[in-house]
Design an enzyme around this catalytic site. Structure first.
Site, short mmCIF file in Angstrom:
data_model
loop_
_atom_site.label_atom_id
_atom_site.label_comp_id
_atom_site.label_asym_id
_atom_site.label_seq_id
_atom_site.Cartn_x
_atom_site.Cartn_y
_atom_site.Cartn_z
N TRP A 53 -2.13 -8.84 11.31
CA TRP A 53 -1.68 -10.00 10.51
C TRP A 53 -0.29 -10.46 10.95
CZ3 TRP A 53 -0.69 -8.38 4.67
CH2 TRP A 53 0.33 -7.44 4.59
N THR A 65 -2.59 0.02 9.10
CA THR A 65 -1.22 -0.45 9.27
C THR A 65 -1.19 -1.87 9.82
OG1 THR A 65 -0.54 1.82 9.75
CG2 THR A 65 0.97 0.05 10.41
N GLU A 66 -0.49 -2.75 9.11
CA GLU A 66 -0.32 -4.15 9.52
C GLU A 66 -1.66 -4.86 9.74
OE1 GLU A 66 2.53 -5.21 9.08
OE2 GLU A 66 3.74 -3.39 9.14
N LEU A 67 -2.70 -4.41 9.03
CA LEU A 67 -4.06 -4.97 9.17
C LEU A 67 -4.57 -4.93 10.61
CD1 LEU A 67 -4.48 -7.98 6.70
CD2 LEU A 67 -4.84 -5.54 6.32
#
Length: 404
Positions: free
Chosen positions: A297, A143-145
């Protein structure tokens, strides 16, 4: 030789309805708004973008290739509200030129709070992708890098051969994100690092008329890609799919840009498009990427402050995952477990963010709350009702209420 690895995140959460402290309705989610948003984004982004990607694959005889990760919550909404979108993703998958990646089913922050729940959600998502698209994900994107060395070891143990993460400048130092790396102590897992400058040129800066490089053309962008030849193996362009037609409206020329991009990139004889698994198979690992602390990220900080930057977010997450043990101990049932997992989506905590942010209006996108405090209060009201339901289930099972 420079490969272009194009990957899109596809995600829509289950958004909550307005829920007061006096509310007792166990229907927490705003079905009408979720349906309207899903159908709206489908018309502006998913359907035209998928048609364009399919045309590009056919036009270039399979030389144009790309990857997606689609959260479980989004796949559920497609089935309910926009089944034609699901069909279009199946059609893309059938070309053999598209790879579907693994992730947490609920687009959650579970790795930070419960490894058992994290593993369960990853397996759920793998099974969902197998059933819908006939692929078993071999590359993971959290999730979300969100990533660190510990995550690399964990997903390697789950059998993944690769993982996506952010190419953070202060971690890379003098090195380039255009090579492949490994986390310290891992043996097989290969890390593909996002080239945040080139990715954000499309995702965030494309329509910004004050940007020195505006207007961005496919020809200009291809020149930047070509500069990697001799200084890297792969340019990882990772971004949200909603950048096409939604965050960057069709009127900005974003679709025209993408239609022309493969032609311009493939003009250089050393360039090619590859999926993450193909990059891993074709390119050597060049060194270690040591990430002892969590990165992501998000925003200019590339840390977890977008979800854990204030006391409200921390409290909401702590209270949410505090329910896991009792919920699973009483065999909470599919309705309770479903609702608890839908509440894990990172978006709910993103809406509680109070910090100043450097990425424009991104924190406000799809956000129905007037303030982060409204979001927190609404979420905690829902969580209180979920706690009551769990305690009620314990009483039915002959157990004493355990959650206060």
């Amino acid at each position: 030789m420079a490969s272009v690895c194009l990957y899109f995140q596809v995600h829509q959460p289950w958004r909550l309805r307005r829920y007061s402290v006096f509310d007792s309705d166990t229907n927490y989610f705003d079905s009408r708004r979720n349906g309207d948003l899903c159908r709206g984004v489908a018309q502006r982004c998913y359907l035209p973008a998928n048609r364009m990607m399919l045309d590009l694959i056919r036009q270039h005889g399979g030389r144009f290739r790309l990857a997606y990760s689609i959260s479980g919550s989004t796949l559920e909404q497609f089935e309910l509200y926009a089944p034609e979108v699901l069909d279009s993703f199946r059609e893309l998958g059938d070309t053999g030129c598209v790879e579907f990646l693994g992730e947490t089913d609920s687009h959650s922050l579970s790795f930070l709070y419960s490894r058992d729940e994290f593993a369960e959600q990853v397996r759920m998502h793998q099974e969902r992708v197998r059933e819908l698209f006939g692929q078993t994900p071999r590359v993971f994107r959290n999730t979300e890098l969100i990533f660190n060395n510990d995550l690399a070891h964990y997903v390697e143990g789950m059998g993944f051969q690769g993982a996506l993460c952010e190419g953070v400048d202060h971690i890379l130092e003098y090195r380039s994100p255009n090579f492949l790396y490994r986390a310290p102590g891992t043996r097989r897992l290969v890390l593909l690092l996002r080239n945040h400058r080139l990715s954000d040129d499309i995702a965030y800066r494309f329509s910004n008329r004050s940007w020195a490089e505006w207007p961005l053309t496919a020809e200009k962008y291809a020149r930047w890609i070509n500069q990697v030849n001799g200084n890297g193996y792969v340019v990882n362009l990772f971004m949200a799919y909603e950048s096409l037609g939604e965050r960057q409206a069709a009127e900005t020329g974003i679709f025209d840009f993408f239609r022309g991009l493969p032609d311009e990139i493939l003009k250089h004889p050393d360039n090619r498009f590859q999926t993450p698994s193909e990059v891993i198979a074709a390119c050597p690992v060049s060194g270690e990427y040591d990430v002892p602390h969590m990165i992501s990220w998000a925003d200019s900080e590339r840390d977890l402050s977008a979800w854990l930057g204030n006391a409200m977010q921390s409290n909401a997450l702590h209270e949410l995952y505090r329910l896991e043990r009792e919920l699973k101990a009483v065999g909470g049932g599919p309705d309770l477990l479903r609702d608890w997992r839908r509440l894990q989506a990172s978006d709910h905590f993103y809406y509680m963010c109070t910090k100043c942010f450097a990425d424009g209006e991104v924190h406000k996108y799809f956000n129905a709350y007037e303030s982060p405090y409204d979001s927190y209060i609404n979420f905690m009201n829902v969580l209180d009702n979920l706690r009551i339901r769990i305690n009620t289930r314990r009483k039915v099972s002959g157990l004493q209420p355990a959650l206060v």
